[in-house]
Every structure is written in structure tokens, then in C-alpha cells.
Design a protein around this motif. Structure first.
Motif, PDB file in Angstrom:
ATOM      1  N   ASP A  54      40.895  58.225  87.537  1.00 19.05           N
ATOM      2  CA  ASP A  54      41.955  57.414  88.159  1.00 19.05           C
ATOM      3  C   ASP A  54      42.814  58.251  89.117  1.00 19.05           C
ATOM      4  N   ILE A  55      42.096  59.037  89.939  1.00 20.16           N
ATOM      5  CA  ILE A  55      42.773  59.919  90.892  1.00 20.16           C
ATOM      6  C   ILE A  55      42.465  59.471  92.312  1.00 20.16           C
ATOM      7  N   HIS A  56      43.514  59.415  93.139  1.00 19.47           N
ATOM      8  CA  HIS A  56      43.315  59.137  94.561  1.00 19.47           C
ATOM      9  C   HIS A  56      43.497  60.435  95.341  1.00 19.47           C
ATOM     10  N   ALA A  57      42.531  60.697  96.234  1.00 18.48           N
ATOM     11  CA  ALA A  57      42.578  61.919  97.034  1.00 18.48           C
ATOM     12  C   ALA A  57      42.447  61.546  98.516  1.00 18.48           C
ATOM     13  N   THR A  58      42.449  62.585  99.382  1.00 15.96           N
ATOM     14  CA  THR A  58      42.369  62.341 100.824  1.00 15.96           C
ATOM     15  C   THR A  58      41.178  63.104 101.409  1.00 15.96           C
ATOM     16  N   PHE A  59      40.399  62.384 102.250  1.00 20.00           N
ATOM     17  CA  PHE A  59      39.218  62.985 102.868  1.00 20.00           C
ATOM     18  C   PHE A  59      39.414  63.064 104.377  1.00 20.00           C
ATOM     19  N   PHE A  60      39.484  64.325 104.888  1.00 17.20           N
ATOM     20  CA  PHE A  60      39.526  64.528 106.335  1.00 17.20           C
ATOM     21  C   PHE A  60      38.070  64.740 106.773  1.00 17.20           C
ATOM     22  N   ILE A  61      37.532  63.722 107.406  1.00 14.78           N
ATOM     23  CA  ILE A  61      36.081  63.718 107.634  1.00 14.78           C
ATOM     24  C   ILE A  61      35.686  64.074 109.083  1.00 14.78           C
ATOM     25  N   ASN A  62      34.456  64.553 109.187  1.00 18.62           N
ATOM     26  CA  ASN A  62      33.791  64.709 110.483  1.00 18.62           C
ATOM     27  C   ASN A  62      32.640  63.716 110.515  1.00 18.62           C
ATOM     28  N   VAL A  63      32.369  63.207 111.722  1.00 19.72           N
ATOM     29  CA  VAL A  63      31.243  62.280 111.864  1.00 19.72           C
ATOM     30  C   VAL A  63      29.945  63.083 112.024  1.00 19.72           C
ATOM     31  N   GLU A  64      30.063  64.224 112.685  1.00 19.67           N
ATOM     32  CA  GLU A  64      28.865  65.027 112.936  1.00 19.67           C
ATOM     33  C   GLU A  64      29.154  66.456 112.534  1.00 19.67           C
ATOM     34  N   ASN A  65      28.806  66.769 111.260  1.00 21.60           N
ATOM     35  CA  ASN A  65      29.062  68.133 110.790  1.00 21.60           C
ATOM     36  C   ASN A  65      27.944  68.567 109.833  1.00 21.60           C
ATOM     37  N   TYR A  66      28.148  68.462 108.520  1.00 18.72           N
ATOM     38  CA  TYR A  66      27.086  68.867 107.600  1.00 18.72           C
ATOM     39  C   TYR A  66      25.943  67.860 107.633  1.00 18.72           C
ATOM     40  N   TRP A  67      26.264  66.618 107.723  1.00 24.29           N
ATOM     41  CA  TRP A  67      25.236  65.585 107.910  1.00 24.29           C
ATOM     42  C   TRP A  67      25.158  65.272 109.397  1.00 24.29           C
ATOM     43  N   LYS A  68      24.057  65.461 109.969  1.00 22.39           N
ATOM     44  CA  LYS A  68      23.924  65.219 111.394  1.00 22.39           C
ATOM     45  C   LYS A  68      23.584  63.771 111.719  1.00 22.39           C
ATOM     46  N   ASP A  69      23.153  63.031 110.718  1.00 18.84           N
ATOM     47  CA  ASP A  69      22.750  61.646 110.989  1.00 18.84           C
ATOM     48  C   ASP A  69      23.735  60.603 110.443  1.00 18.84           C
ATOM     49  N   LEU A  70      24.894  61.076 110.041  1.00 20.50           N
ATOM     50  CA  LEU A  70      25.877  60.141 109.464  1.00 20.50           C
ATOM     51  C   LEU A  70      26.233  59.006 110.420  1.00 20.50           C
ATOM     52  N   GLN A  71      26.280  59.345 111.722  1.00 25.10           N
ATOM     53  CA  GLN A  71      26.699  58.349 112.716  1.00 25.10           C
ATOM     54  C   GLN A  71      25.884  57.063 112.621  1.00 25.10           C
ATOM     55  N   ASN A  72      24.588  57.196 112.282  1.00 21.28           N
ATOM     56  CA  ASN A  72      23.718  56.022 112.254  1.00 21.28           C
ATOM     57  C   ASN A  72      23.132  55.728 110.869  1.00 21.28           C
ATOM     58  N   ASN A  73      23.489  56.506 109.881  1.00 20.00           N
ATOM     59  CA  ASN A  73      22.923  56.312 108.550  1.00 20.00           C
ATOM     60  C   ASN A  73      23.848  55.432 107.706  1.00 20.00           C
ATOM     61  N   LYS A  74      23.414  54.192 107.542  1.00 19.71           N
ATOM     62  CA  LYS A  74      24.258  53.219 106.839  1.00 19.71           C
ATOM     63  C   LYS A  74      24.459  53.593 105.372  1.00 19.71           C
ATOM     64  N   ASP A  75      23.419  54.176 104.758  1.00 21.26           N
ATOM     65  CA  ASP A  75      23.545  54.534 103.344  1.00 21.26           C
ATOM     66  C   ASP A  75      24.602  55.617 103.140  1.00 21.26           C
ATOM     67  N   LYS A  76      24.588  56.607 104.019  1.00 14.18           N
ATOM     68  CA  LYS A  76      25.579  57.682 103.923  1.00 14.18           C
ATOM     69  C   LYS A  76      26.985  57.171 104.273  1.00 14.18           C
ATOM     70  N   GLN A  77      27.008  56.231 105.188  1.00 14.47           N
ATOM     71  CA  GLN A  77      28.309  55.658 105.563  1.00 14.47           C
ATOM     72  C   GLN A  77      28.938  54.900 104.395  1.00 14.47           C
ATOM     73  N   LYS A  78      28.051  54.364 103.521  1.00 13.46           N
ATOM     74  CA  LYS A  78      28.568  53.606 102.378  1.00 13.46           C
ATOM     75  C   LYS A  78      29.430  54.462 101.464  1.00 13.46           C
ATOM     76  N   ILE A  79      29.152  55.789 101.492  1.00 16.03           N
ATOM     77  CA  ILE A  79      29.962  56.694 100.656  1.00 16.03           C
ATOM     78  C   ILE A  79      31.422  56.682 101.115  1.00 16.03           C
ATOM     79  N   LEU A  80      31.590  56.706 102.419  1.00 21.09           N
ATOM     80  CA  LEU A  80      32.963  56.643 102.959  1.00 21.09           C
ATOM     81  C   LEU A  80      33.622  55.307 102.643  1.00 21.09           C
ATOM     82  N   LYS A  81      32.795  54.268 102.761  1.00 21.42           N
ATOM     83  CA  LYS A  81      33.328  52.930 102.468  1.00 21.42           C
ATOM     84  C   LYS A  81      33.743  52.836 101.000  1.00 21.42           C
ATOM     85  N   LYS A  82      32.920  53.440 100.135  1.00 24.50           N
ATOM     86  CA  LYS A  82      33.223  53.447  98.707  1.00 24.50           C
ATOM     87  C   LYS A  82      34.526  54.207  98.432  1.00 24.50           C
ATOM     88  N   ALA A  83      34.654  55.357  99.091  1.00 20.82           N
ATOM     89  CA  ALA A  83      35.881  56.148  98.916  1.00 20.82           C
ATOM     90  C   ALA A  83      37.107  55.354  99.368  1.00 20.82           C
TER      91      ALA A  83
END
Ligand code: ZN
Length: 430
Positions: A54-83
Motif C-alpha cells: 500500500d505504498i505510492h511512489a513516483t516514477f521519472f520515466i524515459n520513453v527511449e532508454n533501457y527499453w528501446k521499443d517502449l514507444q511502440n510496445n503496448k505490453d510494456k506500456q501497460k506497466i506504466l498504465k498499471k503504475a
């Protein structure tokens, strides 16, 4: 003096330049866990750990960094949506962990990043952290102009430094945090990176289990007391505004109800006032009617008194006649005494302002009948007069009997002659 001014300027410029950087939280007993450079393969595991506690945290994200395909990968994007949907704050850390010295390019990349994030999570970030915390004058001015909150940190785990191995880094980080927590500072703004396994699986669980008692894990926006401004397109803000609007409507409705109640109360009060006024008018009418009745009664009494007075006048005339004929009159002096008093009263009544009374007084030969229609004392006198008159009536009867007897006594010869005449006529007829 000249050198002193230069010294002052060199010392003040850095504070002016970086004045908008936020290094620490504001809210007491808060711990803001912040994670840069993700998302990456450990991020979802981290989100689960945080959510389980039950902890809320903050994510300062990059779109193109460790994952290079995040920009177009819907499954990986779901992680951000979940957060985001779990209540964690999503903020910008640039598109590819880079700030251009060209301010236009920087602006373009900032907008591109924010639009992408907004497209993924549904909210446009208002918070920003510069890569490595490096944001100089132009960068700060730009962020200030665009109303970003530029977040730094005050507790660095140095989890990125794995030159001596991840285990060593984790051990060092725990030791450092343990020492820091012993100070029990008002709040902690902790820098970490969710792209490291040792951060997600060792450091974060240790923090959760060893935080100082009474401290609460919150997002950066919350630790700054700025939860409603977490995003530019903030549903929280919209909800808050909607809530405020509802409250305003409620207040208006309540006010309207109160006004209606007040109006009803006023109307009732007016009705009551009107009722009271009409009641008062009725009472006044009744009183006037009663007064008129009393007046009439008194008038009747006066008429009776007048009759009595007339009787008395007749009696007085008889008395005068009797006096002339030396016939004794019973209680003459008492009558005279009463009459004198009545006359005095009448004289007093002449001061009465009522013209009718005054006229009555003038028209009445006997005057004392005008005792009526005056104050209670005069009414009392009037009653007294009536009683006296009653006495007079009794006395009048005595006087009347006395005068009839005296008539026969004083006219014996005439009566005798008349009797004889009538006897002669009677004898002649028969
Ligand atoms: Zn970074």
C-alpha cells in the motif's frame, strides 16, 4: 566596495538560478520513493511490491532508454498504465535521458515525451527530473516558464554505482539509509532507479521494513502538499473541482432552502402580525362597543337620573309649595346636600373636554346628570349619585304621601261642600 559587490553577486547568482529546484519534501513524516530511468524489466515487479504494501511512489520515466521499443510496445506500456492506475505518480525524465542545449529542441522533446506519456496513461505530467539532476539556467528558466516542478532529491542511494558489484552496492545503500533514518528527519526524498535488480529486490524491501515509525510513503506531489497538481490534465484536479462545484451547489441549495424558510417565516410573521393587528382592531372595536354600551347604559342611567331628577324637581316644587305652606319635608336637608354636591361635580365636569358632555351639561337644567362619561372616579361619583337618587326616590314617595294627606287636611271645607253637593244630586235623582 566594488570588490564587495562582485563577491555578493557571485554568491547570490547560483541561488537565483536554481531557486526553482525542489530538493526536499514539505510534509512532515513523509518518505517519497522515486525511481528514474525506467520502465524496465524489474519495474512491474517493483509496482507489485509497492502495491502489496500500500505504498505510492513516483516514477521519472524515459520513453527511449533501457527499453528501446517502449514507444511502440503496448505490453510494456501497460506497466506504466498499471503504475498510474495504482496511484503512483508518473513524471518526465526526458525522452532519451538527454537535455539538448538547443532550447527549441529541448522544448520539442519535452512536448513529445509528455504527449506520449499522456497517450499511454491518460494524464500529462507536470513534474520533471533532469537526467543526473543536471539542469542549468536556460533549462530552469524554460521549466519555470512551462510551469514544471523540477524535482531533485536529498537522499541518494547511489544504486546506479555497481562498480564494486550489485551486492556491495545494496549493502552500502542499506547501511547509508539506516544511518539516515536514525536522524529521523522531517521527510525523505530518496533517489533510486527501477532498472536495477538489486534496487527492486533488496533495497526497496529493506526500506519498507526499516522505515522510521510514523512515517508514510507518498508520491512527490503528495509530500509537497501538491497532489491536485500532479498532472496538467489531472483527473484528481477535475474530481476536486467537481467536488468543489458540488459543494458550491449544495451551499447554494442550502442557501436557497434557508431563503425559502426565511421567506416562509417572514410570511408567517406577517400573517401573525396582520392577525395580531386585526385582533387588536377587534379588541379595540369590542372595547369601543363596550364603551358605547357603557355610554348607552350610562345614558340610560342618566335618563333615569333625569327622570329621577324630574321627579325630584316635582318633589322640589312640591317641597317648595309645602315649604310655602309650612308643611314639614322629610330629610330635605339631605337632599339639598346631595344636590349641592352634584352641582359641584357638574361644575367640575364642565372642565371635561368632551363637547357632547359639555352640551349635555348646558342643556340639562339639572346639570348633575352630566356625571357620566368621565373617569372612573366620576363614574364612582355617578353611582353615588344614583344611590342618592334611589334614596331620593324613597324619600320622594314619603313626600308624595305626605302631600296627599295634607291636601285633604287643608281642604276639608271644599271636600265637605263637594260631598254635600254630590249627596244632594244623588237624593234629587232618587
Ligand atoms: Zn536518469
Amino acid at each position: 566596495m566594488k570588490y564587495y559587490n562582485l563577491f555578493f553577486l557571485f554568491n547570490i547568482i547560483p541561488f537565483l538560478t536554481f531557486a526553482s529546484k525542489i530538493n526536499s519534501c514539505i510534509e512532515d513524516k513523509t518518505i517519497a520513493l522515486t525511481f528514474d530511468d525506467g520502465p524496465f524489466k524489474y519495474t512491474e515487479e517493483l509496482i507489485n511490491i509497492l502495491n502489496e504494501n500500500d505504498i505510492h511512489a513516483t516514477f521519472f520515466i524515459n520513453v527511449e532508454n533501457y527499453w528501446k521499443d517502449l514507444q511502440n510496445n503496448k505490453d510494456k506500456q501497460k506497466i506504466l498504465k498499471k503504475a498510474h492506475d495504482s496511484g503512483h505518480q508518473i513524471a518526465s525524465h526526458t525522452w532519451k535521458h538527454y537535455i539538448s542545449s538547443d532550447i527549441n529542441e529541448f522544448d520539442s522533446m519535452m512536448n513529445k515525451t509528455d504527449s506520449w506519456i499522456e497517450n499511454v496513461i491518460g494524464d500529462r505530467p507536470a513534474y520533471f527530473r533532469a537526467p543526473r539532476g543536471e539542469c542549468y539556467s536556460e533549462c530552469v528558466e524554460y521549466l519555470e516558464e512551462k510551469k514544471y516542478k523540477l524535482i531533485q532529491w536529498d537522499t541518494d542511494t547511489n544504486d546506479w554505482d555497481i562498480s564494486s558489484g550489485a551486492s556491495y552496492r545494496a549493502k552500502r545503500a542499506k547501511s547509508f539509509l539506516n544511518e539516515s533514518f536514525e536522524y529521523k528527519r522531517s521527510n525523505y526524498l530518496i533517489l533510486m532507479h527501477d532498472v536495477y535488480e538489486h534496487t527492486v529486490r533488496e533495497i526497496v524491501p529493506w526500506i519498507i521494513n526499516n522505515k522510521p515509525k510514523g512515517y508514510k510513503f507518498v508520491t512527490v506531489a503528495e509530500c509537497l502538499g501538491d497532489k491536485s497538481s500532479m498532472y496538467r490534465t489531472n483527473k484528481v484536479v477535475s474530481d476536486e473541482l467537481k467536488k468543489d462545484e458540488n459543494e458550491i451547489e449544495k451551499v447554494k441549495e442550502t442557501k436557497f432552502e434557508n431563503e425559502v424558510e426565511n421567506d416562509v417565516e417572514k410570511e408567517l410573521k406577517n400573517k401573525n402580525d396582520v392577525k395580531k393587528e386585526s385582533q387588536i382592531e377587534n379588541d379595540v372595536d369590542k372595547k369601543l362597543q363596550n364603551d358605547n354600551n357603557n355610554e348607552k347604559d350610562s345614558q340610560n342611567d342618566n335618563n333615569n337620573e333625569k327622570d329621577s331628577q324630574n321627579d325630584n324637581n316635582n318633589k322640589n316644587e312640591s317641597q317648595n309649595e309645602n315649604e310655602a305652606k309650612n308643611i314639614p319635608i322629610i330629610e330635605k336637608e339631605e337632599n339639598g346636600y346631595s344636590l349641592n354636591n352634584l352641582s359641584d361635580n357638574v361644575n367640575n365636569d364642565n372642565t371635561n373636554n368632551d363637547p357632547n358632555i359639555y352640551n349635555e351639561t348646558n342643556n340639562d337644567n339639572n346639570n348633575y346628570n352630566t356625571e357620566v362619561n368621565t373617569d372612573p372616579m366620576n363614574n364612582f361619583n355617578s353611582n353615588t349619585v344614583i344611590n342618592n337618587n334611589n334614596n331620593d326616590d324613597n324619600q320622594g314617595n314619603l313626600v308624595y304621601e305626605s302631600s296627599t294627606l295634607s291636601f285633604y287636611k287643608n281642604n276639608k271645607i271644599i271636600v265637605f261642600l263637594l260631598t254635600m253637593v254630590l249627596l244632594k244630586i244623588f237624593v234629587n235623582v232618587y
